[in-house]
Design an enzyme around this catalytic site. Structure first.
Site, PDB file in Angstrom:
ATOM      1  N   GLY A   1     -14.556   2.035   3.263  1.00  0.00           N
ATOM      2  CA  GLY A   1     -13.978   3.138   2.497  1.00  0.00           C
ATOM      3  C   GLY A   1     -12.938   3.796   3.380  1.00  0.00           C
ATOM      4  O   GLY A   1     -12.344   3.143   4.243  1.00  0.00           O
ATOM      5  N   PRO A   2     -12.708   5.102   3.221  1.00  0.00           N
ATOM      6  CA  PRO A   2     -11.662   5.753   4.015  1.00  0.00           C
ATOM      7  C   PRO A   2     -12.055   5.971   5.481  1.00  0.00           C
ATOM      8  O   PRO A   2     -13.049   6.633   5.772  1.00  0.00           O
ATOM      9  CB  PRO A   2     -11.472   7.092   3.303  1.00  0.00           C
ATOM     10  CG  PRO A   2     -12.739   7.330   2.563  1.00  0.00           C
ATOM     11  CD  PRO A   2     -13.319   6.002   2.222  1.00  0.00           C
TER      12      PRO A   2
ATOM     13  N   TYR B   1     -12.287  -1.353  -2.919  1.00  0.00           N
ATOM     14  CA  TYR B   1     -11.682  -1.663  -4.219  1.00  0.00           C
ATOM     15  C   TYR B   1     -11.340  -3.151  -4.375  1.00  0.00           C
ATOM     16  O   TYR B   1     -10.769  -3.538  -5.382  1.00  0.00           O
ATOM     17  CB  TYR B   1     -10.458  -0.774  -4.479  1.00  0.00           C
ATOM     18  CG  TYR B   1      -9.376  -0.831  -3.419  1.00  0.00           C
ATOM     19  CD1 TYR B   1      -8.619  -1.985  -3.231  1.00  0.00           C
ATOM     20  CD2 TYR B   1      -9.102   0.269  -2.625  1.00  0.00           C
ATOM     21  CE1 TYR B   1      -7.625  -2.037  -2.268  1.00  0.00           C
ATOM     22  CE2 TYR B   1      -8.107   0.232  -1.657  1.00  0.00           C
ATOM     23  CZ  TYR B   1      -7.374  -0.940  -1.487  1.00  0.00           C
ATOM     24  OH  TYR B   1      -6.397  -0.987  -0.535  1.00  0.00           O
TER      25      TYR B   1
ATOM     26  N   ARG C   1       2.401 -13.629   8.141  1.00  0.00           N
ATOM     27  CA  ARG C   1       2.993 -14.319   6.991  1.00  0.00           C
ATOM     28  C   ARG C   1       3.619 -15.644   7.379  1.00  0.00           C
ATOM     29  O   ARG C   1       3.906 -16.474   6.529  1.00  0.00           O
ATOM     30  CB  ARG C   1       4.048 -13.419   6.335  1.00  0.00           C
ATOM     31  CG  ARG C   1       3.445 -12.241   5.604  1.00  0.00           C
ATOM     32  CD  ARG C   1       4.483 -11.255   5.146  1.00  0.00           C
ATOM     33  NE  ARG C   1       4.998 -10.434   6.234  1.00  0.00           N
ATOM     34  CZ  ARG C   1       5.728  -9.336   6.068  1.00  0.00           C
ATOM     35  NH1 ARG C   1       6.063  -8.945   4.853  1.00  0.00           N
ATOM     36  NH2 ARG C   1       6.144  -8.641   7.098  1.00  0.00           N
TER      37      ARG C   1
ATOM     38  N   LEU D   1      -8.107   0.355  13.169  1.00  0.00           N
ATOM     39  CA  LEU D   1      -9.454  -0.223  13.181  1.00  0.00           C
ATOM     40  C   LEU D   1      -9.486  -1.526  13.975  1.00  0.00           C
ATOM     41  O   LEU D   1     -10.508  -1.861  14.580  1.00  0.00           O
ATOM     42  CB  LEU D   1      -9.932  -0.462  11.749  1.00  0.00           C
ATOM     43  CG  LEU D   1     -10.089   0.811  10.906  1.00  0.00           C
ATOM     44  CD1 LEU D   1     -10.489   0.472   9.473  1.00  0.00           C
ATOM     45  CD2 LEU D   1     -11.118   1.758  11.537  1.00  0.00           C
TER      46      LEU D   1
HETATM   47  N1  COA Z   1       6.526   2.033  -1.974  1.00  0.00           N
HETATM   48  C1  COA Z   1       7.141   1.119  -2.723  1.00  0.00           C
HETATM   49  N2  COA Z   1       7.757   0.013  -2.248  1.00  0.00           N
HETATM   50  C2  COA Z   1       7.721  -0.149  -0.916  1.00  0.00           C
HETATM   51  C3  COA Z   1       7.089   0.767  -0.055  1.00  0.00           C
HETATM   52  C4  COA Z   1       6.463   1.906  -0.629  1.00  0.00           C
HETATM   53  N3  COA Z   1       5.854   2.811   0.115  1.00  0.00           N
HETATM   54  N4  COA Z   1       7.240   0.314   1.218  1.00  0.00           N
HETATM   55  C5  COA Z   1       7.944  -0.818   1.148  1.00  0.00           C
HETATM   56  N5  COA Z   1       8.221  -1.111  -0.129  1.00  0.00           N
HETATM   57  C6  COA Z   1       8.986  -2.260  -0.608  1.00  0.00           C
HETATM   58  C7  COA Z   1      10.378  -2.297  -0.015  1.00  0.00           C
HETATM   59  O1  COA Z   1      11.274  -1.513  -0.750  1.00  0.00           O
HETATM   60  C8  COA Z   1      10.697  -3.785  -0.106  1.00  0.00           C
HETATM   61  O2  COA Z   1      11.060  -4.170  -1.398  1.00  0.00           O
HETATM   62  P1  COA Z   1      12.640  -4.451  -1.776  1.00  0.00           P
HETATM   63  O3  COA Z   1      13.076  -5.534  -0.836  1.00  0.00           O
HETATM   64  O4  COA Z   1      12.591  -4.891  -3.198  1.00  0.00           O
HETATM   65  O5  COA Z   1      13.324  -3.150  -1.554  1.00  0.00           O
HETATM   66  C9  COA Z   1       9.353  -4.461   0.119  1.00  0.00           C
HETATM   67  O6  COA Z   1       8.361  -3.450  -0.131  1.00  0.00           O
HETATM   68  C10 COA Z   1       9.194  -4.945   1.540  1.00  0.00           C
HETATM   69  O7  COA Z   1       9.417  -3.849   2.412  1.00  0.00           O
HETATM   70  P2  COA Z   1       9.827  -4.042   3.931  1.00  0.00           P
HETATM   71  O8  COA Z   1       9.785  -2.705   4.585  1.00  0.00           O
HETATM   72  O9  COA Z   1      11.068  -4.862   4.037  1.00  0.00           O
HETATM   73  O10 COA Z   1       8.630  -5.003   4.382  1.00  0.00           O
HETATM   74  P3  COA Z   1       7.978  -5.216   5.742  1.00  0.00           P
HETATM   75  O11 COA Z   1       7.544  -6.597   5.723  1.00  0.00           O
HETATM   76  O12 COA Z   1       8.812  -4.742   6.879  1.00  0.00           O
HETATM   77  O13 COA Z   1       6.717  -4.196   5.673  1.00  0.00           O
HETATM   78  C11 COA Z   1       4.970  -3.199   4.374  1.00  0.00           C
HETATM   79  C12 COA Z   1       5.572  -4.475   4.937  1.00  0.00           C
HETATM   80  C13 COA Z   1       5.857  -2.708   3.233  1.00  0.00           C
HETATM   81  C14 COA Z   1       3.590  -3.557   3.816  1.00  0.00           C
HETATM   82  C15 COA Z   1       4.879  -2.066   5.439  1.00  0.00           C
HETATM   83  O14 COA Z   1       4.320  -0.906   4.852  1.00  0.00           O
HETATM   84  C16 COA Z   1       4.056  -2.477   6.640  1.00  0.00           C
HETATM   85  O15 COA Z   1       4.572  -3.123   7.534  1.00  0.00           O
HETATM   86  N6  COA Z   1       2.770  -2.150   6.689  1.00  0.00           N
HETATM   87  C17 COA Z   1       1.869  -2.532   7.789  1.00  0.00           C
HETATM   88  C18 COA Z   1       0.883  -1.492   8.146  1.00  0.00           C
HETATM   89  C19 COA Z   1       0.128  -0.926   7.000  1.00  0.00           C
HETATM   90  O16 COA Z   1       0.516  -0.964   5.864  1.00  0.00           O
HETATM   91  N7  COA Z   1      -0.994  -0.358   7.289  1.00  0.00           N
HETATM   92  C20 COA Z   1      -1.831   0.262   6.288  1.00  0.00           C
HETATM   93  C21 COA Z   1      -3.109  -0.384   6.235  1.00  0.00           C
HETATM   94  S1  COA Z   1      -4.181   0.510   5.149  1.00  0.00           S
END
Ligand code: COA
Length: 282
Positions: free
Chosen positions: A190-191, A148, A68, A21
């Site tokens: 929403g989705p 939500y 971050r 998006l």
């Molecule tokens: N379910 C449960 N725990 C999860 C997870 C999942 N699907 N994905 C990651 N985690 C946990 C990891 O295990 C880690 O915890 P730990 O250190 O205790 O093991 C923690 O979250 C951080 O994960 P990591 O992959 O090191 O973090 P990151 O900073 O590289 O990534 C996220 C951040 C996890 C939010 C990743 O999904 C991301 O980068 N997302 C960006 C894009 C996105 O989410 N888009 C959707 C928008 S709707």
């Protein structure tokens, strides 16, 4: 519906602007005359989106930063200001989310999502607003939350908590900074199908079908619909809209419980598919 120069001479920083998006909003804003500056963690999508904008005659720049990290955000804002000549708008779009049973989450998982969504939005907002206040220039912030954010939702508790915080921040600062001519609004989608959201939130064809069956319009949102709403909220005709959260979900949350409540009945195989998908996607 818009004048082709609706956002002429505007300059907009979009976090998470390389994909999904964020990319759709960037492309639309550029077509309407804005210069856009894309910020995200991965170079390739930022470069690709900026290139697509420039190829269509628009103005675009980009910088990698993890929202971050406040220092990295500050450096990206500096660069945006230099490359675009100034900045007058910010879209806090970068997000992190995944489906999970909360009792299985680690504190670090919670912190990762809250860090990106809530702290990240605060970091970029603070970085741009300090500059606007100092230079006595007006500004506009648009925060992408979720339906939500107001209701809460099971199975996305870190995201729901963070988005609720962003919504509270939007309303609080809309009042606090109105005196500086800084407007803050939110969009609650929403989705809307994107690679990032679908792989993490609606990872199976059955899950997609269940969403559609429950949706009052029996369809998901189109990227252009959200991008047009964002363009309007950033534009001069929306000057008196401040502290608002506009829902765009085809009515899905109007009379429903919203969010992922339907998953309370999901079988164990569904959660196994969610975890498989997690291992498959980067
Ligand atoms: N379910 C449960 N725990 C999860 C997870 C999942 N699907 N994905 C990651 N985690 C946990 C990891 O295990 C880690 O915890 P730990 O250190 O205790 O093991 C923690 O979250 C951080 O994960 P990591 O992959 O090191 O973090 P990151 O900073 O590289 O990534 C996220 C951040 C996890 C939010 C990743 O999904 C991301 O980068 N997302 C960006 C894009 C996105 O989410 N888009 C959707 C928008 S709707």
């Amino acid at each position: 519906m818009f004048e082709p120069d609706l956002l002429k001479d505007r300059s907009i920083l979009i976090t998470g602007g390389g994909t999904g998006l964020g990319r759709a909003m960037a492309l639309r804003a550029a077509v309407l005359g804005a210069g856009v500056f894309l910020v995200g963690r991965r170079e390739a999508p930022l470069e690709d989106t900026a290139k697509a904008i420039v190829e269509r005659g628009g103005r675009a720049g980009w910088a990698t930063a993890d929202v971050r990290d406040f220092g990295a955000v500050e450096r990206a804002v500096d660069r945006a200001w230099k490359e675009l000549g100034s900045l007058d708008s910010l879209i806090n779009n970068a997000a992190g989310n995944f489906l999970a049973r909360t009792e299985r989450l680690s504190p670090n998982a919670f912190a990762a999502v809250v860090g990106i969504v809530l702290e990240g939005s605060f970091h970029s907002t603070l970085a741009v607003a300090r500059r606007w206040i100092e230079a006595e220039r007006p500004g506009c912030v648009l925060n992408i939350v979720a339906t939500y954010a107001a209701s809460g939702s099971p199975y996305v508790v870190p995201s729901a908590s963070a988005k609720a915080g962003v919504l509270a921040m939007t309303k609080s600062l809309a009042v606090e900074w109105a005196r500086y001519h800084i407007r803050l609004n939110a969009i609650a989608p929403g989705p809307f199908p994107t690679e990032g959201a679908w792989s993490r939130l609606i990872p199976t064809p059955e899950a997609e079908r269940a969403w559609l069956e429950e949706h009052p319009m029996r369809r998901f949102g189109r990227h252009s619909e959200l991008a047009d709403l964002a363009a309007y909220l950033l534009s001069a005709p929306a000057e008196y809209i401040n502290g608002a959260c506009v829902t765009i979900d085809g009515g899905a949350s109007a009379c429903a419980q919203g969010g992922f409540t339907h998953l309370v009945d999901a079988p164990a195989e569904f959660w196994e598919a969610v975890e498989r998908e997690r291992r498959r996607t980067p």
